[in-house]
Scaffold this motif. Structure first.
Motif, short mmCIF file in Angstrom:
data_model
loop_
_atom_site.label_atom_id
_atom_site.label_comp_id
_atom_site.label_asym_id
_atom_site.label_seq_id
_atom_site.Cartn_x
_atom_site.Cartn_y
_atom_site.Cartn_z
N LEU A 258 0.80 -1.21 0.00
CA LEU A 258 0.00 0.00 0.00
C LEU A 258 0.85 1.28 0.00
O LEU A 258 0.32 2.38 -0.07
CB LEU A 258 -0.92 -0.02 1.24
CG LEU A 258 -2.14 0.88 1.23
CD1 LEU A 258 -3.08 0.54 0.09
CD2 LEU A 258 -2.88 0.78 2.55
N PRO A 260 2.30 4.44 -0.74
CA PRO A 260 1.81 5.33 -1.81
C PRO A 260 2.92 5.74 -2.77
O PRO A 260 4.09 5.88 -2.39
CB PRO A 260 1.26 6.52 -1.05
CG PRO A 260 1.91 6.50 0.29
CD PRO A 260 2.25 5.07 0.58
N ALA A 279 -5.32 12.90 -1.17
CA ALA A 279 -6.16 12.10 -0.27
C ALA A 279 -5.77 10.62 -0.34
O ALA A 279 -5.74 9.92 0.68
CB ALA A 279 -7.63 12.28 -0.63
N LEU A 280 -5.46 10.14 -1.56
CA LEU A 280 -5.04 8.75 -1.72
C LEU A 280 -3.79 8.48 -0.88
O LEU A 280 -3.68 7.46 -0.20
CB LEU A 280 -4.74 8.44 -3.19
CG LEU A 280 -5.95 8.27 -4.12
CD1 LEU A 280 -5.48 8.14 -5.56
CD2 LEU A 280 -6.77 7.05 -3.71
N GLU A 282 -2.66 10.31 1.76
CA GLU A 282 -2.96 10.43 3.19
C GLU A 282 -3.65 9.18 3.73
O GLU A 282 -3.32 8.70 4.81
CB GLU A 282 -3.90 11.62 3.43
CG GLU A 282 -3.19 12.91 3.74
CD GLU A 282 -4.20 14.04 3.90
OE1 GLU A 282 -5.14 13.87 4.70
OE2 GLU A 282 -4.04 15.06 3.21
N ALA A 283 -4.63 8.69 2.96
CA ALA A 283 -5.37 7.51 3.41
C ALA A 283 -4.45 6.30 3.50
O ALA A 283 -4.53 5.51 4.43
CB ALA A 283 -6.54 7.24 2.47
N ALA A 284 -3.53 6.19 2.53
CA ALA A 284 -2.60 5.05 2.55
C ALA A 284 -1.67 5.17 3.76
O ALA A 284 -1.41 4.18 4.45
CB ALA A 284 -1.80 5.01 1.25
N PHE A 286 -2.26 6.69 6.54
CA PHE A 286 -3.06 6.42 7.73
C PHE A 286 -3.22 4.92 7.95
O PHE A 286 -3.00 4.40 9.04
CB PHE A 286 -4.44 7.07 7.58
CG PHE A 286 -5.37 6.85 8.73
CD1 PHE A 286 -5.38 7.72 9.81
CD2 PHE A 286 -6.25 5.76 8.75
CE1 PHE A 286 -6.25 7.52 10.87
CE2 PHE A 286 -7.11 5.55 9.82
CZ PHE A 286 -7.11 6.44 10.88
N ARG A 287 -3.57 4.23 6.87
CA ARG A 287 -3.80 2.79 6.95
C ARG A 287 -2.51 2.06 7.36
O ARG A 287 -2.53 1.15 8.19
CB ARG A 287 -4.30 2.30 5.59
CG ARG A 287 -4.57 0.80 5.47
CD ARG A 287 -5.81 0.42 6.25
NE ARG A 287 -6.22 -0.94 6.00
CZ ARG A 287 -7.15 -1.30 5.11
NH1 ARG A 287 -7.74 -0.39 4.37
NH2 ARG A 287 -7.49 -2.56 4.97
#
Lengths: 348, 360
Positions: A258, A260, A279-280, A282-284, A286-287
């Motif tokens: 994952l 990024p 956002a992609l 940031e979300a990655a 975070f995950r």
């Protein structure tokens, strides 16, 4: 290691954990898994709440907030939208398994206890005189003992009927310690009388893994994990209760690869706005952080608490309703039937 | 909340268990100290966390100052319900002998340690005590995690009812003939209670009310004053919740119940809000349709990234739905959202961050 058949081992499963870990959801999942075994699961709430009706999609009536039923009018009036003292069918499965739910509060148990001890006529007077408050203070754990006493009575009925299990959605951790230890505490304090007998019977049930076990629920986060470890040792050492597997709730399914790579993504999907690309990423991030954190916490739990673990995934759905409970119930059942563990492996 | 932080004398943080009330209370206290006020944070959290995050090794029943680079003063203490109750007994007892007899009575022991209402009442009592000394500009109270969110408000009344229990008073005051006649009935009644609950329960209770003789008036007056303070304008209630369904249900219930006491919650804090990575709704819809339409064209990594974002956004959307449902139901204009942190709040920096978010 001997393999335990979870669904026939104990009649009573007490689900415990700190506030916010999803205890009620896990109780529902457990009950559903029991029903998947073509058994009857009785789901007991010890505090009045309607979450189960939402979860099992039975709550169509509108709630009115701030409307409480007091002890005085209990038993005579029940909001039709609320789960009550009587059993309510929550789910019926194709192969005859079912989940029924009921609320069993200390007040309910007390009124029933008094009625059973020939005090039916004076219940009103007892309530009005405040004597019960005094008695409850003189015997601090009496309310818990009455609730557990009632559960014990239900367990005895269930024991005769081999097709059933009782799942108790216990109070939050702070309270569950007193909830489960008050009976043995009372044995030291009270010298005789029916309450002592009741306490002894409750202790007998709690001490016997063939009748009862505690399922601790936690989240893969620092505080809940620490508190779970603490609670586990307390319950086993001080209360002598048998602990079943620990349920770790809301685990993010681990996604590999994952990391990024915004440039690559931008090349591949040129139509995405810059905001979306950010956002992609940031979300990655975070995950990934979350995956590392939960891995760390699972490792800690494994190292410090030698109990088998059941892992329930974080679901990416808008709500937890019947469909989600079915899914998680299947996950639970699958994991528990593959677990090898034995109650002989005590913590200490 | 800035006005609340700068002008109210007492802020009470309440709400369901496990939502981070203690952290929010500490953050409010810290922020008010930064705004130049002399603040005392009263916590009931027996865990070391608050002390840790404030950078001190322990807290006890007496306020202690937390040194730091702020204009005002920050003090903190941890409630010791039994200690507070003991102090009250000493204050109202006629003499040392009565104090000793009460402190060693078993019912008193249970009352001061085990009764759930006692902790709530003692939190309120301690608040009143500090408030009446006027040593602080602002007192921030973190309420106990209760099974029943109303305990904090109802506790003074419940304890009063306990202490002025008419039934036991009647038995202990056989002054007039008709009371004596009544006593025969009550004694029979007590006998029944003794049969069920054990005779030592009844004798302990009688001993307790005997030694408490004469003190109940002081206690009851005090409880009335505490209740009066709780419903006065000097006090602001901040309801804390998370954006999870069960927590908001309890929070809404609690706000409704406050209304029954003619108390209006001053602010609602929604703690640990899930990050909303893509705030632009249209962009999210575009992404979702892109994910559907072009699935086979992307390489594995891009697919993963897109589905991850969509997954995480579902949680955020579900929380937003829960929040709007709650906000629609209640009439609180001040709603504050505190984002989920990567880690637990361990230090003043973390508290500072939250305090800042509340200081608008």
């Amino acid at each position: 290691m001997k393999k335990i058949d979870f669904f026939t081992q104990s009649k009573v499963l007490i689900v415990a954990g700190k506030g916010g870990v999803g205890k009620t959801t896990v109780s529902a999942v457990l009950a559903y898994a029991v029903a998947m075994e073509s058994k009857k699961a009785l789901l007991v709430e010890v505090e009045p709440k309607d979450d189960l009706l939402d979860i099992f999609e039975l709550n169509t009536a509108v709630h009115s907030f701030g409307d409480t039923t007091t002890l005085e009018d209990k038993g005579t009036k029940h909001d039709s939208a609320a789960l009550g003292y009587e059993e309510t069918l929550l789910a019926l499965l194709p192969h005859g398994g079912q989940v029924v739910g009921r609320v069993l509060t200390a007040d309910d148990a007390l009124v029933e206890y008094l009625a059973n001890h020939g005090l039916k006529k004076v219940i009103k007077k007892l309530l009005a005189s405040g004597v019960l408050d005094v008695v409850a203070t003189a015997i601090p754990g009496i309310r818990d003992i009455l609730v557990l006493g009632k559960i014990k009575q239900l367990e005895r009925v269930q024991a005769a009927d081999s097709a059933g299990l009782i799942v108790v959605d216990a109070p939050g951790t702070g309270h569950v310690m007193t909830f489960l230890s008050s009976s043995s505490g009372l044995l030291d304090a009270a010298r005789g009388g029916p309450i002592r007998v009741q306490a002894q019977e409750v202790v007998d049930m709690l001490d016997d893994p063939a009748r009862c076990q505690v399922i601790l629920v936690t989240l893969p986060e620092e505080m809940p994990i620490n508190e779970t470890i603490e609670a586990a040792y307390f319950l086993e050492e001080k209360v002598g209760i048998t602990l079943g597997p620990v349920v770790v709730n809301c685990l993010y399914p681990v996604v590999k690869g994952l990391e990024p790579d915004p440039e690559q993504t931008a090349l591949e999907v040129p139509t995405l706005a810059t905001g979306t690309l950010a956002a992609l990423k940031e979300a990655a991030d975070f995950r990934l952080k979350r995956q590392n954190l939960q891995e760390e916490q699972l490792k800690k739990l494994r190292a410090e608490l030698p109990l088998p673990q059941i892992h329930l995934p974080q679901l990416f759905t808008r709500e937890i309703a019947l469909k989600e409970i079915e899914f998680l119930g299947a996950v639970f059942r699958d994991q528990i039937t593959h677990l090898s563990y034995d109650f002989a492996d005590k913590l200490v | 909340m800035k006005t609340l932080l700068n002008s109210s004398k007492v802020i009470i943080c309440c709400g369901p268990g496990g939502v981070g009330k203690t952290t929010i209370a500490a953050a409010i206290g810290l922020q008010a100290a930064k705004n130049g006020r002399k603040v005392c944070v009263v916590t009931i959290d027996p865990a070391r966390r608050l002390a840790d995050s404030l950078g001190v090794d322990h807290l006890n029943n007496t306020p202690r100052v937390i040194e730091g680079p702020w204009d005002g003063e920050l003090w903190a203490m941890m409630l010791d319900s039994k200690g507070t109750f003991d102090e009250l007994v000493k204050q109202y007892a006629a003499n040392d002998e009565q104090v000793q007899r009460i402190l060693t009575n078993r019912i008193y022991h249970n009352l001061s340690t085990a009764l759930s209402a006692t902790q709530e009442y003692m939190a309120a009592e301690k608040l009143y005590e500090i408030y009446s000394k006027s040593e602080f500009d602002l007192i921030v109270v973190d309420t106990p995690p209760t099974r029943n969110a109303l305990d904090f408000l109802e506790a003074p009344g419940r304890l009063t009812r306990f202490l002025e229990n008419r039934f036991f008073r009647l038995i202990l005051m056989p002054t007039r003939a008709y009371l004596k006649a009544f006593n025969v009935a009550t004694r029979t009644f007590l006998h029944t209670v003794a049969k069920v609950a054990g005779s030592e329960v009844v004798s302990d209770a009688l001993a307790f009310f005997q030694v408490f003789e004469g003190m109940e008036e002081g206690f009851i007056n005090r409880a009335k004053q505490v209740q009066l303070l709780l419903s006065s304008d000097a006090v602001g209630f901040v309801v804390v919740t998370t954006a999870k369904r069960d927590a908001t249900t309890e929070a809404a219930y609690f706000i409704g119940k406050l209304g029954h006491y003619n108390i209006k919650a001053s602010a609602l804090v929604i703690n640990r809000i899930y990050p909303s990575f893509l705030k632009d709704k249209k962009a999210l819809m575009n992404l979702k349709s892109f994910q559907r339409d072009h699935e086979e064209q992307q390489n594995r990594k891009t697919k993963l990234l897109i589905s991850n974002l969509c997954d995480l956004m579902t949680i955020s959307e579900s929380e937003n739905a829960i929040i709007s449902k709650l906000v629609d139901k209640i009439s609180i204009s001040q709603v504050y959202k505190v984002p989920l942190m990567d880690i637990d709040i361990h230090d003043l920096d973390g508290l500072s961050y939250i305090g800042n978010a509340l200081n608008t």
